[in-house]
Design an enzyme around this catalytic site. Sequence first.
Site, PDB file in Angstrom:
ATOM      1  N   ASN A 176      -0.913  11.860  -7.378  1.00 57.36           N
ATOM      2  CA  ASN A 176      -2.315  12.024  -7.775  1.00 57.36           C
ATOM      3  C   ASN A 176      -3.185  11.746  -6.547  1.00 57.36           C
ATOM      4  O   ASN A 176      -3.342  10.605  -6.145  1.00 57.36           O
ATOM      5  CB  ASN A 176      -2.627  11.031  -8.908  1.00 57.36           C
ATOM      6  CG  ASN A 176      -4.093  11.009  -9.275  1.00 57.36           C
ATOM      7  OD1 ASN A 176      -4.861  11.892  -8.885  1.00 57.36           O
ATOM      8  ND2 ASN A 176      -4.497   9.999 -10.042  1.00 57.36           N
ATOM      9  N   TRP A 177      -3.738  12.820  -6.004  1.00 57.75           N
ATOM     10  CA  TRP A 177      -4.508  12.660  -4.756  1.00 57.75           C
ATOM     11  C   TRP A 177      -5.930  12.160  -5.006  1.00 57.75           C
ATOM     12  O   TRP A 177      -6.645  11.853  -4.060  1.00 57.75           O
ATOM     13  CB  TRP A 177      -4.535  13.993  -3.992  1.00 57.75           C
ATOM     14  CG  TRP A 177      -3.245  14.296  -3.291  1.00 57.75           C
ATOM     15  CD1 TRP A 177      -2.143  13.486  -3.204  1.00 57.75           C
ATOM     16  CD2 TRP A 177      -2.924  15.492  -2.564  1.00 57.75           C
ATOM     17  NE1 TRP A 177      -1.163  14.104  -2.470  1.00 57.75           N
ATOM     18  CE2 TRP A 177      -1.608  15.334  -2.068  1.00 57.75           C
ATOM     19  CE3 TRP A 177      -3.606  16.677  -2.294  1.00 57.75           C
ATOM     20  CZ2 TRP A 177      -0.981  16.329  -1.299  1.00 57.75           C
ATOM     21  CZ3 TRP A 177      -2.970  17.666  -1.532  1.00 57.75           C
ATOM     22  CH2 TRP A 177      -1.677  17.488  -1.045  1.00 57.75           C
ATOM     23  N   LYS A 178      -6.360  12.142  -6.250  1.00 55.08           N
ATOM     24  CA  LYS A 178      -7.729  11.697  -6.554  1.00 55.08           C
ATOM     25  C   LYS A 178      -8.721  12.494  -5.692  1.00 55.08           C
ATOM     26  O   LYS A 178      -8.499  13.679  -5.470  1.00 55.08           O
ATOM     27  CB  LYS A 178      -7.847  10.185  -6.354  1.00 55.08           C
ATOM     28  CG  LYS A 178      -6.723   9.452  -7.088  1.00 55.08           C
ATOM     29  CD  LYS A 178      -6.861   7.961  -7.111  1.00 55.08           C
ATOM     30  CE  LYS A 178      -5.687   7.366  -7.896  1.00 55.08           C
ATOM     31  NZ  LYS A 178      -5.775   5.939  -8.069  1.00 55.08           N
ATOM     32  N   HIS A 207      -6.894   9.508 -17.208  1.00 55.54           N
ATOM     33  CA  HIS A 207      -6.612   8.551 -16.134  1.00 55.54           C
ATOM     34  C   HIS A 207      -7.615   7.394 -16.221  1.00 55.54           C
ATOM     35  O   HIS A 207      -8.777   7.602 -16.581  1.00 55.54           O
ATOM     36  CB  HIS A 207      -6.709   9.252 -14.782  1.00 55.54           C
ATOM     37  CG  HIS A 207      -6.264   8.380 -13.654  1.00 55.54           C
ATOM     38  ND1 HIS A 207      -7.114   7.462 -13.075  1.00 55.54           N
ATOM     39  CD2 HIS A 207      -5.061   8.237 -13.046  1.00 55.54           C
ATOM     40  CE1 HIS A 207      -6.442   6.812 -12.130  1.00 55.54           C
ATOM     41  NE2 HIS A 207      -5.199   7.256 -12.095  1.00 55.54           N
ATOM     42  N   GLU A 217      -9.341   5.928 -14.126  1.00 58.92           N
ATOM     43  CA  GLU A 217     -10.608   6.124 -13.404  1.00 58.92           C
ATOM     44  C   GLU A 217     -11.549   7.027 -14.191  1.00 58.92           C
ATOM     45  O   GLU A 217     -12.775   6.846 -14.159  1.00 58.92           O
ATOM     46  CB  GLU A 217     -10.327   6.673 -11.996  1.00 58.92           C
ATOM     47  CG  GLU A 217      -9.787   5.563 -11.097  1.00 58.92           C
ATOM     48  CD  GLU A 217      -8.802   6.020 -10.042  1.00 58.92           C
ATOM     49  OE1 GLU A 217      -8.779   7.216  -9.692  1.00 58.92           O
ATOM     50  OE2 GLU A 217      -8.020   5.161  -9.576  1.00 58.92           O
ATOM     51  N   GLU A 231       0.030   3.189 -16.911  1.00 53.89           N
ATOM     52  CA  GLU A 231      -0.559   2.691 -15.675  1.00 53.89           C
ATOM     53  C   GLU A 231      -1.435   1.484 -15.978  1.00 53.89           C
ATOM     54  O   GLU A 231      -2.599   1.634 -16.345  1.00 53.89           O
ATOM     55  CB  GLU A 231      -1.432   3.767 -15.030  1.00 53.89           C
ATOM     56  CG  GLU A 231      -0.681   5.013 -14.650  1.00 53.89           C
ATOM     57  CD  GLU A 231      -1.423   5.769 -13.557  1.00 53.89           C
ATOM     58  OE1 GLU A 231      -0.866   5.881 -12.461  1.00 53.89           O
ATOM     59  OE2 GLU A 231      -2.553   6.204 -13.779  1.00 53.89           O
ATOM     60  N   GLY A 269      -0.527   7.173  -6.605  1.00 56.96           N
ATOM     61  CA  GLY A 269      -1.844   7.457  -6.040  1.00 56.96           C
ATOM     62  C   GLY A 269      -1.811   7.307  -4.526  1.00 56.96           C
ATOM     63  O   GLY A 269      -1.372   8.204  -3.802  1.00 56.96           O
ATOM     64  N   GLY A 270      -2.236   6.153  -4.050  1.00 57.78           N
ATOM     65  CA  GLY A 270      -2.369   5.898  -2.609  1.00 57.78           C
ATOM     66  C   GLY A 270      -1.187   6.359  -1.770  1.00 57.78           C
ATOM     67  O   GLY A 270      -1.368   7.038  -0.744  1.00 57.78           O
TER      68      GLY A 270
HETATM   69  P1  PGA Z   1      -2.078   3.840  -6.934  1.00 58.12           P
HETATM   70  O1  PGA Z   1      -2.718   4.826  -8.030  1.00 58.12           O
HETATM   71  O2  PGA Z   1      -0.660   4.312  -6.705  1.00 58.12           O
HETATM   72  O3  PGA Z   1      -2.936   4.014  -5.717  1.00 58.12           O
HETATM   73  O4  PGA Z   1      -2.118   2.476  -7.494  1.00 58.12           O
HETATM   74  C1  PGA Z   1      -1.974   5.240  -9.141  1.00 58.12           C
HETATM   75  C2  PGA Z   1      -2.808   6.131 -10.014  1.00 58.12           C
HETATM   76  O5  PGA Z   1      -4.011   5.868 -10.156  1.00 58.12           O
HETATM   77  O6  PGA Z   1      -2.317   7.113 -10.601  1.00 58.12           O
END
Ligand code: PGA
Length: 270
Positions: free
Chosen positions: A17-19, A103, A105, A175, A241-242
Amino acid sequence: PITGRTLSRIRPVIAGNWKLNHSPAAATEFLQAFLPRVVDSPAEIVFFPPAITFQAVREALASRGAIDVGVQNVYWEDSGAFTGEISASMAAEAGATHALIGHSERRQLFGETNEHARRKVEAVLAAGLQAILCVGETLEERESNRAEEVVLRQLEVGLAGVAAEGRQALLLAYEPVWAIGTGRTASPDDAAEMHRRIREFLVQKFGKDGRSTPVLYGGSVKPDNAAQLLAADEVGGLLVGGASLDPEQFARICRAACPSDLEKSASREK
Ligand code: PGA
């Protein structure tokens, strides 16, 4: 009680997930570095780039049919006066295979509710895409012993419109919000505990078919903890994510997909 490994373990799904990261040019550069590093990864890899980067990722992957591309969010209507939104049917036409829904966020920063997630999951399945519904509790909810209640509610409402046939295109991601982007990961035991609870819910809802719905873990997944988390009971993949922003790190996570499980599944298929 549902114990042991389920079918979802056979080919782990590793989702990046590149956000709001990686422009079209950055994505092309990423994939040039990433693809040679995962030629023999047994994982089912899915990228979730920003919508505006989607096409660049598809083009860069043209020669690698085995890697999927999804969208990070959709609106539930197909079209209309909804400035700034994209629909599941448009995503499908553009070649998306998956959509992330709910998600944390989206929930925390953009006010999405369980009811929104429900409508979006329905739209995604109706468009023929696979939905990855994300669930997870905040730190405050965990500390007040409400983690399970919160997650079950997210599942109950988010999946209210999914019938047994629809669950074939359904994936879940657990998550814990306190683990996202914080460097704090759930221990494999904590992850397994919630994953078992989610599996129970799925089996109650879908009968024995609920055993094969993949449930991914997400929250500060890194190359160093990926294999351990993947080995946890009922963890069928990872949502990253990161660490998915860096080609070397993400490739190491994709290669952590456990070869011995795959050998087992290969011999089972014979
Ligand atoms: P993260 O993010 O690996 O940076 O903790 C995970 C996500 O939000 O899907």
